[in-house]
Motif scaffolding. Structure first.
Motif: not given
Lengths: 523, 307
Positions: B54-55, B58-60, B62-63, B82-83, B85, B253-254, B267-268, B273
Motif C-alpha cells: 500500500l505504501a 500512488n493515487l495520482t 490512477g487510470f 482506479d487506485q 495499481r 479488495a486489497t 465499473d469503468f 477505462e
C-alpha cells in the motif's frame, strides 16, 4: 348474471383507462430504505422516500425556504412559546382526519430513545393542545433553528398507530420489525403501495392530497441498484427515467448522450473520517493499553497525510470540493476563510507520529461503507494507501451500508467513514449531532467517536438559544474552527451530485440530494 | 545419465505423449497453462510492481492507460486501475490467488468426493443410499449457490475482523464443498465394478481390512477418471472463484484475484477505462480455456474406446 358480467367488463375498461392515464416515473438510486418507520432512522435515502408519504408541519420550498405544510401559520406568543395553526380538512391515507392529537403523538414518538431522529424536535420541551387545530410549542429557550428542524418531523396518525400497535419506534439496531416499519400511513402526496426490500418501492399519487402536485407523475417506482454500471445501463437502455447517485466516472459520458440530460447541483454533505476518541484502548488496533487517536498529533498526522486534490482528480473525477470544514458551502455558518485544508505533507505527518510515540506507525481498521456515498470504498482504499505512506498500517473493512450502520451505531469501530448532510441548512445541526458530547438524545446522536470537549459543548449549547444573529454566528465560527484545529474529524470533501434523466423528465435539483416526485414531470 | 535418457525415451513413446504430439491445439494449451502457472508462481519476481504494498501506491497514477496509447507510461505496460495499481502486476498476483484457490479447492473436493465415493461403492446398502441421496440433493442446486451459501454462513458465524484473514480458506472450502459430488459418483461407479473383481475378492478372502482393500487395491484402479474430472474441475473452480469475487463475496479488495479485478474494472467500462477489466478478463479466458483444453484432451487420451 348478465349484470355482473357487464359490471366486470365496465370495471376492467375503467382499469385499462386508468392505466393509460398513469404517468410513471421510474427512479433508480444506489440504496434501499432502511425502514418505513418515519421516526426511526436519520438516514438520507430513507427520508428521501418517506417524505413522499409523510409530511412535516413546515416544509422547504424550491429554494429551501420554509413554507407552510401541515401547519398553515405560526406565531411567537411568548419568549418560549409558539403557536401553530394546523391545516384543516387534511386526511391520512387511511381516511382518518389529521388533528392536534397526531402532532402530540408524533412528538412523543420521535423522542423515544430507540430512534435517532430526536434532533428534529430538540429544544422543544412540550407540546400543548389548544384545540383540534391549534398546538402550542413550549421551548427550552429561544430556538433560532426550530422551523428548519421541523421539516423532518413527520406526522403519524395516532389512531392508526393505536390500531396497528405501532406506538413505539422500531428498534432498528436490534433488527426489530413492527407494523410501522413495513407500512406507511401519512398525509403526503404519495402513498407507499409496496416495499420489496432491495428490489423496489412503488408509490402512487394520493388523490386526496390537500395540496396540488406541480408535476404529473402519478406513480413512482423506486429501484435500488447497487452496482454503478448496472444503474447507468438501466438509464441508457431506458429501463428507468431518473438516476441519482451517479457514478462519477460516467457523468461526462452521460452529458454527451442526446437522449439524456444532466442536472447539476451540489449537496449539503461533508464526507469525513471519524475516530474513536473515548475508549482507553482501540478495539481494532495493534496499540495496546492506550488510544493513539486521543492524541491530537496523531489525528493531525492523519489529516495532513490525506491528498484531497488527488482524491478529487482521480477518484471523484472533479465532482467534489476538497474541504477542511465539517459543513458544506451553502449551509449557514460556512465561511470560505475558515475552510482551510491542512496542506498535504507526508513528511510532516511522519514526524508528528514519531513525536506522538509511534515512529513505526500502528495497525488499525478503517470501517467503510461500500454503497452509501460517492465512491466510498474507493476513497477508503485511497486513504489506506495514503496513510500507509506515513508508516501506518491501516486495514480496510468495507461492507454494505445496511450492515455498516448498525455496527457504527453500536460504537463497534475504531475509525469510520461517514457523510453528514445538513437537513436544516444550519451549522448547529452538524455540531450538535457530531461534536457535542454524546447523550441518549439529540446531543451527540452521531458522535460515534465520542468526542467530548467541555468548551465546545458550552459553545454548542449557547448557540441553540442565542437569538442575536451576530453573537450566534461568532459562536458557530469558533466551534467550527475548534473542530477543525483539534482535528476531531478528518473532513475529506463536499460532494457534487448531478442527477441524470431522460430528456422528457423535468424535476428540481435538491441540495439534500432527495428528489421530490411532486415536482417531477414526465412528458 | 543413461537412465534419464531411457526415461525420456519411454515418456516420449508413451501413449499419452503420442496423443499429445498429434494434437497441436493441446500442445499450445499445454504451453499456455505452463506459462500461466509459471507467471503466477514467480509473480513476485517478474511483476514490475508490488500491487499489495500500500505504501508504494500512488493515487495520482490512477487510470493511466496502457503504455502504447497516447497518455500511457512505459512503467505501466497494461495501464493502472482506479487506485494507481499496475494492471499487469495485479493480474500476475491475481492469477496466483485464482490458481491457488482453484487447485486447493479441487484437491479438497477430490479428497471428499473420492473417499465418500469409495465408501459408498464398497460398503453399499444404507451407507451407499444415504451418501448418494445427499449427492442427488446437492446436484439439484447450482454449485455457485452452494458456494455462496457456505460463504455467507461463514461470514456471519465468524467475527468481522477475521474476515480478511480467513477469506481465502473459506473460499476454498465453499468451492470444494460445492464440487465433491462428481467425484463421489464417478468413484462409486468404478468401485462397484472393481469390488466384484477377483483380486478384490482374493484380498477379502485372505482377511485384509476393508479400509486397506479400499485404499490399496480399489483406489489405484479408479483414479483414472478422477484425474480427468479434476483437470476440468480446476477450470470450473477458477471460474467459480472469479464469479464469487465478482459478486463481491470472494477475496478482499486489497488482495484482488482475477474475479475481483474484473468486478472493479466493470465499473469503468462505460467511461472508457476499458483496460482495467479487459486484461484481467483476457487472462482469465486464456487460463481457463487452456486448462479446459488440456482436460478435454486428457479425457480422450485416457478413454480406451477412442484409442
Amino acid at each position: 348474471m348478465i349484470w355482473k358480467r357487464l359490471l366486470l367488463a365496465a370495471a376492467s375498461l375503467l382499469a385499462v383507462a386508468g392505466v393509460a392515464h398513469a404517468v410513471t416515473l421510474r427512479w433508480a438510486a444506489q440504496n434501499d430504505v432502511l425502514t418505513l418507520d418515519p421516526h426511526s432512522q436519520n438516514h438520507a435515502t430513507t427520508i428521501s422516500i418517506l417524505q413522499h408519504a409523510y409530511e412535516p408541519l413546515v416544509r422547504y420550498d424550491k429554494n429551501f425556504q420554509v413554507e407552510p405544510c401541515l401547519a398553515t401559520g405560526w406565531q411567537q406568543i411568548g419568549p418560549t412559546q409558539w403557536r401553530f395553526n394546523l391545516r384543516k380538512g387534511v386526511k391520512f391515507h387511511d381516511g382518518s382526519p389529521f388533528t392536534a392529537d397526531d402532532v402530540l403523538f408524533s412528538f412523543d414518538r420521535i423522542r423515544q430513545p430507540n430512534g435517532n431522529m430526536q434532533i428534529y424536535v430538540s429544544g422543544i420541551n412540550e407540546m400543548k393542545k389548544i384545540d383540534d387545530h391549534t398546538v402550542d410549542f413550549m421551548l427550552a429557550g429561544p430556538n433560532p433553528v426550530m422551523l428548519r428542524n421541523l421539516t423532518i418531523f413527520f406526522i403519524m396518525s395516532r389512531a392508526w398507530a393505536d390500531k396497528t400497535k405501532s406506538q413505539n419506534v422500531q428498534n432498528y439496531k436490534d433488527k426489530e420489525e413492527t407494523h410501522a416499519s413495513r407500512h406507511v400511513n401519512g398525509t403526503g402526496a404519495y402513498l407507499i403501495k409496496s416495499w420489496e426490500p432491495d428490489k423496489r418501492i412503488v408509490l402512487a399519487a394520493n388523490s386526496n392530497w390537500w395540496d396540488k402536485r406541480e408535476g404529473n407523475a402519478t406513480e413512482v417506482i423506486y429501484t435500488p441498484i447497487k452496482a454503478d454500471a448496472t444503474r447507468v445501463s438501466a438509464l441508457l437502455s431506458g429501463d428507468v427515467d431518473l438516476v441519482t447517485d451517479l457514478p462519477t466516472q460516467d457523468v461526462a459520458r452521460l452529458r454527451q448522450d442526446p437522449k439524456l440530460k444532466v442536472l447539476d447541483g451540489h449537496e449539503n454533505r461533508t464526507i469525513f473520517i471519524g475516530m474513536d476518541q473515548h475508549n482507553n484502548e482501540l478495539k481494532y488496533a495493534s496499540v495496546k493499553g492506550k488510544n493513539p487517536f486521543k492524541d491530537v498529533r496523531v489525528r493531525r498526522a492523519l489529516n495532513m497525510a490525506v491528498d484531497r486534490e488527488a482524491i478529487k482528480r482521480v477518484t471523484m473525477r472533479g465532482l467534489s470540493i476538497p474541504g477542511g470544514l465539517m459543513i458544506a458551502p451553502g449551509i449557514h455558518g460556512y465561511e470560505k476563510e475558515i475552510d482551510r485544508i491542512p496542506p498535504f505533507d507526508a513528511e510532516g505527518a511522519k514526524k508528528l507520529l514519531a513525536e506522538a510515540g509511534y515512529p513505526n506507525g500502528f495497525e488499525f481498521t478503517l470501517d467503510c461503507p461500500n454503497n452509501r456515498y460517492v465512491n466510498d470504498e474507493e476513497i477508503c482504499q485511497a486513504l489506506v494507501g495514503m496513510w500507509a505512506r506515513i508508516g501506518l498500517k491501516p486495514k480496510l473493512n468495507a461492507m454494505p451500508f445496511a450492515n455498516y450502520i448498525p455496527k457504527i451505531l453500536n460504537l463497534d469501530t475504531s475509525a469510520y467513514m461517514l457523510g453528514w448532510g445538513v437537513a436544516t441548512f444550519d451549522a448547529l445541526y452538524m455540531l450538535q449531532s457530531l461534536a457535542r458530547t454524546k447523550t441518549t438524545g439529540a446531543d451527540g446522536s452521531f458522535n460515534q467517536g465520542r468526542i467530548s470537549d467541555p468548551k465546545l459543548d458550552a459553545m454548542i449549547d449557547a448557540m441553540k438559544t442565542e437569538m442575536d444573529q451576530k453573537k450566534r454566528d461568532a459562536l458557530i465560527r469558533e466551534a467550527l474552527v475548534t473542530v477543525r484545529d483539534r482535528h476531531y474529524y478528518v473532513p475529506l470533501h463536499y460532494q457534487l451530485r448531478p442527477w441524470a434523466m431522460k430528456k422528457n423528465v423535468t424535476t428540481v435539483h435538491r441540495a439534500n440530494d432527495a428528489p421530490e416526485s411532486r415536482f417531477a414531470r414526465v412528458d | 545419465m543413461a537412465s534419464l535418457a531411457r526415461w525420456i525415451r519411454r515418456a516420449w513413446d508413451h501413449d499419452l505423449a503420442w496423443s499429445l504430439r498429434r494434437s497441436p491445439v493441446t500442445v499450445v494449451a499445454c504451453f499456455l497453462t505452463l506459462a500461466c502457472v509459471g507467471a503466477a508462481l514467480f509473480a513476485p519476481w517478474i511483476a514490475p510492481h508490488d500491487p499489495f504494498d500500500l505504501a508504494a501506491l500512488n493515487l495520482t497514477d490512477g487510470f493511466t492507460p496502457p503504455a502504447w496509447t497516447e497518455q500511457g507510461q512505459a512503467k505501466f505496460l497494461l495501464g493502472t486501475d482506479d487506485q494507481g495499481r499496475d494492471v499487469l502486476s495485479t493480474i500476475l498476483y491475481g492469477a496466483r490467488i485464482s490458481l491457488g484457490v482453484g487447485l486447493a479447492s479441487v484437491l479438497f473436493a477430490a479428497a471428499i468426493g473420492v473417499s465418500l465415493g469409495l465408501l459408498s461403492g464398497y460398503a453399499g446398502g444404507r451407507i451407499d443410499a444415504f451418501i448418494m441421496r445427499i449427492a442427488d440433493i446437492q446436484l439439484s442446486f447450482p454449485a455457485i449457490l452452494i458456494a455462496l451459501l457456505i460463504d455467507g454462513v461463514a461470514r456471519v458465524a465468524l467475527p468481522t475482523d477475521a474476515h480478511d484473514r480467513i477469506a481465502i480458506p473459506v473460499l476454498i472450502l465453499s468451492i470444494g464443498f460445492a464440487g465433491w459430488v462428481q467425484y463421489a459418483r464417478t468413484v462409486r461407479g468404478s468401485t462397484l465394478v472393481e469390488k466384484n473383481k477377483e483380486y478384490v475378492q482374493a484380498a477379502r478372502v485372505i482377511g485384509r481390512h476393508p479400509v486397506a482393500i479400499m485404499l490399496r487395491h480399489v483406489l489405484p484402479n479408479v483414479m483414472g477418471p478422477v484425474l480427468v474430472i479434476a483437470t476440468i474441475h480446476i477450470a470450473t473452480a477458477i471460474i467459480t472463484e472469479a464469479t464469487l469475487s465478482f459478486l463481491g463475496v470472494g477475496v478482499p479488495a486489497t488482495r484482488p484475484s482475477l474475479g475481483t479485478l474484473i468486478r472493479v474494472g466493470n465499473d469503468f467500462l462505460f467511461s472508457g477505462e476499458w483496460w482495467i477489466t479487459v486484461f484481467p478478463g483476457l487472462a482469465l479466458v486464456v487460463l481457463v480455456l487452456s486448462v479446459n483444453l488440456l482436460g478435454d484432451w486428457l479425457r480422450d487420451a485416457l478413454n480406451p474406446r477412442l484409442r
